[in-house]
Design a protein around this motif. Structure first.
Motif, PDB file in Angstrom:
ATOM      1  N   TYR A 139      43.781 -44.633 -21.205  1.00  0.00           N
ATOM      2  CA  TYR A 139      45.199 -44.677 -21.375  1.00  0.00           C
ATOM      3  C   TYR A 139      45.972 -43.708 -22.149  1.00  0.00           C
ATOM      4  O   TYR A 139      45.641 -43.313 -23.085  1.00  0.00           O
ATOM      5  CB  TYR A 139      45.813 -46.113 -21.509  1.00  0.00           C
ATOM      6  N   ASN A 140      47.181 -43.269 -21.546  1.00  0.00           N
ATOM      7  CA  ASN A 140      48.046 -42.191 -22.461  1.00  0.00           C
ATOM      8  C   ASN A 140      48.618 -43.324 -23.437  1.00  0.00           C
ATOM      9  O   ASN A 140      48.580 -42.834 -24.502  1.00  0.00           O
ATOM     10  CB  ASN A 140      49.050 -41.705 -21.418  1.00  0.00           C
ATOM     11  N   TRP A 141      49.279 -44.306 -22.927  1.00  0.00           N
ATOM     12  CA  TRP A 141      49.657 -45.444 -24.100  1.00  0.00           C
ATOM     13  C   TRP A 141      48.819 -46.590 -23.705  1.00  0.00           C
ATOM     14  O   TRP A 141      48.841 -47.139 -22.531  1.00  0.00           O
ATOM     15  CB  TRP A 141      51.176 -45.744 -23.889  1.00  0.00           C
ATOM     16  N   VAL A 142      48.188 -46.957 -24.705  1.00  0.00           N
ATOM     17  CA  VAL A 142      47.316 -48.189 -24.649  1.00  0.00           C
ATOM     18  C   VAL A 142      48.105 -49.553 -24.596  1.00  0.00           C
ATOM     19  O   VAL A 142      48.799 -49.744 -25.337  1.00  0.00           O
ATOM     20  CB  VAL A 142      46.254 -48.417 -25.787  1.00  0.00           C
ATOM     21  N   PRO A 143      47.900 -50.323 -23.540  1.00  0.00           N
ATOM     22  CA  PRO A 143      48.730 -51.650 -23.425  1.00  0.00           C
ATOM     23  C   PRO A 143      48.419 -52.591 -24.428  1.00  0.00           C
ATOM     24  O   PRO A 143      47.320 -52.570 -24.829  1.00  0.00           O
ATOM     25  CB  PRO A 143      48.267 -52.132 -21.935  1.00  0.00           C
ATOM     26  N   GLU A 144      49.449 -53.308 -25.013  1.00  0.00           N
ATOM     27  CA  GLU A 144      49.225 -54.202 -26.285  1.00  0.00           C
ATOM     28  C   GLU A 144      48.347 -55.274 -25.699  1.00  0.00           C
ATOM     29  O   GLU A 144      47.421 -55.755 -26.522  1.00  0.00           O
ATOM     30  CB  GLU A 144      50.815 -54.774 -26.583  1.00  0.00           C
ATOM     31  N   GLU A 145      48.484 -55.814 -24.411  1.00  0.00           N
ATOM     32  CA  GLU A 145      47.500 -56.785 -24.016  1.00  0.00           C
ATOM     33  C   GLU A 145      46.213 -56.417 -23.987  1.00  0.00           C
ATOM     34  O   GLU A 145      45.180 -57.047 -24.549  1.00  0.00           O
ATOM     35  CB  GLU A 145      47.819 -57.106 -22.503  1.00  0.00           C
ATOM     36  N   ASN A 146      45.790 -55.043 -23.826  1.00  0.00           N
ATOM     37  CA  ASN A 146      44.449 -54.683 -23.882  1.00  0.00           C
ATOM     38  C   ASN A 146      43.944 -54.809 -25.235  1.00  0.00           C
ATOM     39  O   ASN A 146      42.806 -54.975 -25.617  1.00  0.00           O
ATOM     40  CB  ASN A 146      44.511 -53.247 -23.258  1.00  0.00           C
ATOM     41  N   ILE A 147      44.859 -54.475 -26.255  1.00  0.00           N
ATOM     42  CA  ILE A 147      44.446 -54.397 -27.488  1.00  0.00           C
ATOM     43  C   ILE A 147      44.154 -55.640 -28.150  1.00  0.00           C
ATOM     44  O   ILE A 147      43.007 -55.742 -28.825  1.00  0.00           O
ATOM     45  CB  ILE A 147      45.547 -53.789 -28.516  1.00  0.00           C
TER      46      ILE A 147
ATOM     47  N   TYR B 250      55.695 -49.518 -20.209  1.00  0.00           N
ATOM     48  CA  TYR B 250      55.228 -50.914 -20.851  1.00  0.00           C
ATOM     49  C   TYR B 250      55.008 -50.562 -22.260  1.00  0.00           C
ATOM     50  O   TYR B 250      54.992 -49.673 -22.852  1.00  0.00           O
ATOM     51  CB  TYR B 250      54.077 -51.302 -20.142  1.00  0.00           C
ATOM     52  N   ASP B 251      54.662 -51.740 -22.916  1.00  0.00           N
ATOM     53  CA  ASP B 251      54.442 -51.912 -24.361  1.00  0.00           C
ATOM     54  C   ASP B 251      53.217 -51.110 -24.591  1.00  0.00           C
ATOM     55  O   ASP B 251      52.207 -51.864 -24.114  1.00  0.00           O
ATOM     56  CB  ASP B 251      54.700 -53.253 -24.922  1.00  0.00           C
ATOM     57  N   GLY B 252      53.110 -50.134 -25.320  1.00  0.00           N
ATOM     58  CA  GLY B 252      51.912 -49.209 -25.347  1.00  0.00           C
ATOM     59  C   GLY B 252      51.897 -48.470 -26.773  1.00  0.00           C
ATOM     60  O   GLY B 252      52.751 -48.267 -27.545  1.00  0.00           O
ATOM     61  N   TYR B 253      50.715 -48.179 -27.146  1.00  0.00           N
ATOM     62  CA  TYR B 253      50.217 -47.631 -28.428  1.00  0.00           C
ATOM     63  C   TYR B 253      49.347 -46.343 -28.501  1.00  0.00           C
ATOM     64  O   TYR B 253      48.582 -46.398 -27.538  1.00  0.00           O
ATOM     65  CB  TYR B 253      49.676 -48.663 -29.448  1.00  0.00           C
ATOM     66  N   GLN B 254      49.504 -45.430 -29.441  1.00  0.00           N
ATOM     67  CA  GLN B 254      49.014 -44.280 -29.409  1.00  0.00           C
ATOM     68  C   GLN B 254      48.479 -44.022 -30.926  1.00  0.00           C
ATOM     69  O   GLN B 254      49.274 -44.215 -31.788  1.00  0.00           O
ATOM     70  CB  GLN B 254      49.413 -43.040 -28.993  1.00  0.00           C
ATOM     71  N   LEU B 255      47.258 -43.555 -31.311  1.00  0.00           N
ATOM     72  CA  LEU B 255      47.085 -43.099 -32.550  1.00  0.00           C
ATOM     73  C   LEU B 255      47.715 -41.912 -32.752  1.00  0.00           C
ATOM     74  O   LEU B 255      47.705 -41.209 -32.129  1.00  0.00           O
ATOM     75  CB  LEU B 255      45.304 -42.806 -32.765  1.00  0.00           C
ATOM     76  N   THR B 256      48.132 -41.717 -34.152  1.00  0.00           N
ATOM     77  CA  THR B 256      48.803 -40.467 -34.397  1.00  0.00           C
ATOM     78  C   THR B 256      47.408 -39.597 -35.136  1.00  0.00           C
ATOM     79  O   THR B 256      46.210 -40.259 -35.323  1.00  0.00           O
ATOM     80  CB  THR B 256      49.618 -40.724 -35.583  1.00  0.00           C
ATOM     81  N   PHE B 257      47.763 -38.543 -35.526  1.00  0.00           N
ATOM     82  CA  PHE B 257      46.805 -37.817 -36.249  1.00  0.00           C
ATOM     83  C   PHE B 257      46.299 -38.413 -37.613  1.00  0.00           C
ATOM     84  O   PHE B 257      45.133 -38.505 -38.249  1.00  0.00           O
ATOM     85  CB  PHE B 257      47.230 -36.496 -36.656  1.00  0.00           C
ATOM     86  N   LYS B 258      47.285 -39.104 -38.255  1.00  0.00           N
ATOM     87  CA  LYS B 258      46.840 -39.620 -39.523  1.00  0.00           C
ATOM     88  C   LYS B 258      46.285 -40.911 -39.340  1.00  0.00           C
ATOM     89  O   LYS B 258      45.143 -41.298 -40.108  1.00  0.00           O
ATOM     90  CB  LYS B 258      48.362 -40.197 -40.137  1.00  0.00           C
TER      91      LYS B 258
END
Length: 289
Positions: free
Chosen positions: A29-37, A68-76
């Motif tokens: 996913y480009n943005w990981v869905p919150e439900e998947n997490i 949708y509500d999604g998330y990505q890791l940053t470099f940090k």
């Protein structure tokens, strides 16, 4: 943004679980869905919201509400996972100060069995597309998040350093790697551009040592592809060539042009600063033979 030892040290195991879940699913996913997490971590909704809030406050994760509500890791966040793994492995026990910033990496001191160096590869979003076009080591995945490009770059440099060091080229000794972070030996020197030699003769000795290292690397099948006064380090007794992620083989279609550019950068520097008049052709004959 520089890595923070405090931010990494204060990560709870549940925070790490969230980071690992996002990392794994970013391959799909480009943005990981919150439900998947939530399903992956098996956290309650309130626990997940709390953990996401913590890692976002540390700038380790970013979010999007569209589509949708999604998330990505940053470099940090990605760097934190790598450094935490190196601590758990026993490679390092403490993260030190930032000692260098390059176009596609940052370098930190760290404490291991003595002082070691952590090179953190960071191929950013701006350079990723050009990197993918110009570097044949990039996987042909349909979905390839930019943070994983940094791991491919780190792997490439780590494997090169192992071969070069074993073959007698003066490079930092690679110790281990995790994700986009390479742990290597500390070099007690300064960059060539920061050094001042007492005489042209001393400078000529250093130039000859650089070319000797380039010949050894060439014989092993490596052309640096980014050689300059900024990628050479010197001390009173030693010369090291650093930063090898962009190397190419001598059989590369553009190998001669790349090698000439590398040698032109170095001979041009010594000519300008120390009036050592060595042509690219002469340098090329020393390297290729």
């Amino acid at each position: 943004m520089p890595l923070s030892a405090d931010d990494i040290r204060t990560l709870h195991k549940y925070d790490v679980a969230v980071l690992l879940s996002i990392e794994k699913q970013m391959k799909r996913y480009n943005w990981v869905p919150e439900e998947n997490i939530r399903k992956s971590t098996k956290f309650s909704q309130s626990e997940l919201e709390f953990r996401l809030g913590r890692v976002m406050a540390k700038d380790m994760v970013k979010s999007s509400t569209l589509p949708y509500d999604g998330y990505q890791l940053t470099f940090k966040g990605y760097d934190a996972l790598a450094v935490s793994a190196l601590v758990k492995r026993g490679t390092i026990s403490a993260l030190g100060t930032l000692i260098g910033v390059g176009k596609e990496s940052t370098v930190y001191e760290a404490l291991g069995m003595g002082t070691v160096v952590l090179k953190v590869h960071r191929i950013g979003q701006r350079s990723f597309q050009s990197a993918r076009l110009s570097r044949d080591y990039m996987p042909e995945w349909k979905h390839f998040p930019w943070i994983f490009a940094s791991t491919e770059s780190a792997k490439r440099e780590f494997e090169a350093l192992k071969v070069l060091q074993k073959g007698g080229v003066s490079v930092p000794v690679p110790l281990t790697i995790n994700r986009n972070v390479i742990a290597m030996t500390y070099i007690p020197g300064v960059n060539l551009n920061q050094s001042v030699f007492e005489s042209p003769e001393d400078a000529e000795v250093v130039l000859d040592e650089i070319l000797d290292n380039m010949k050894k690397a060439y014989d092993l099948g490596y052309i640096h592809n980014d050689l300059s006064e900024y990628n050479v380090m010197v001390s009173e007794k030693n010369v090291w060539v650093i930063d090898w992620p962009q190397w190419v083989e001598p059989v590369h279609p553009n190998a001669e042009d790349i090698l000439r550019r590398d040698l032109g950068n170095i001979t041009g520097y010594f000519k300008k600063k120390y009036r050592i008049d060595m042509s690219v052709e002469e340098a090329l004959s020393k390297v290729v033979g």
